[in-house]
Design an enzyme around this catalytic site. Structure first.
Site: not given
Length: 251
Positions: A137, A150
């Site tokens: 990501s 995250y």
């Protein structure tokens, strides 16, 4: 079709990017094995598509991963491609997050890749070939507020990719990752619903943050992964991180 009769494992293949990937590889003739917890959706995909097969699994469980890869090896012999797609988001600040939530995010986003890759690599090493693509990501590259866990988990995916690429190149195994930006997946739509303003206002606000002026779709990610999985088009690519974010990370 290049992927005709190739065995492709996709984790988290029942929704969003994973589902689009499963259908894209299936369209290209691949034998697609979905590893997921969503039994209802998995069975629907299996019933609708002749060469899609669903395996219910908790990827955080090392023993389950070992047993499923043994079963897959016994039935199909080779494993050509592994797409590590399973993952979750978390929007808790570090001072608020519980140890159990931290553990859950890390195990889902990072440990699961370790668990399944460990046993797939053993098969690929004997084959002397194979391809792994991990879903990272832009959150693994940039620091975003309110989602530190995250960020940490996806940063780990990026380093795992580079390490595996270096370690297993001698076996003819290529390992790469893709880093999506703002993609309209069910997971991101759910995240947008929680943010300040109406859903439409959040989408407009997010769209303005992207230099290309559009949000991405799961198909954008699938096309990139099909490229990286291709032995013809990407045979000399390993250890790379393909950023797919409309220019968001270069602002």
């Amino acid at each position: 079709m290049e992927f005709n009769n190739k065995t492709v494992i996709i984790t988290g293949g029942c929704s969003g990017i994973g589902e689009n990937l499963a259908l894209s590889f299936h369209k290209e003739g691949a034998r697609v094995l979905i590893l997921d917890t969503n039994e209802d959706k998995g069975e629907i995909l299996e019933e609708k598509h002749k060469k899609i097969f669903f395996y219910k699994i908790d990827l955080k469980n090392n023993i389950q991963c070992e047993n499923i890869i043994k079963d897959i090896k016994r039935v199909y012999e080779n494993i050509d491609i592994l797409i590590n797609n399973a993952g979750i988001e978390n929007d808790e600040a570090l001072h608020d997050i519980s140890y159990s939530n931290f553990d859950h995010v890390m195990k889902t986003n990072l440990y699961s890749m370790f668990n399944i890759s460990k046993y797939v690599l053993q098969v690929m090493m004997k084959q002397k070939k194979g391809c792994i693509v991990n879903l990272c990501s832009v959150g693994g590259i940039l620091a975003w507020p309110k989602i530190p866990i995250y960020n940490i988990s996806k940063g780990g995916v990026l380093q795992l990719t580079k390490s595996l690429a270096l370690e297993y190149a001698k076996y003819g195994i290529r390992v790469n990752c893709v880093s999506p930006g703002l993609i309209m997946t069910p997971l991101n739509e759910e995240s947008f619903q929680k943010q300040e303003g109406t859903f439409e206002e959040v989408v407009n606000r997010k769209t303005k943050e992207v230099p290309l002026g559009i949000l991405g779709s799961p198909k954008d990610i699938s096309e990139a992964i099909l490229f990286l999985a291709s032995e013809k088009k990407a045979r000399y690519i390993t250890g790379s991180n393909l950023v797919i974010d409309g220019g968001y990370s270069i602002k």
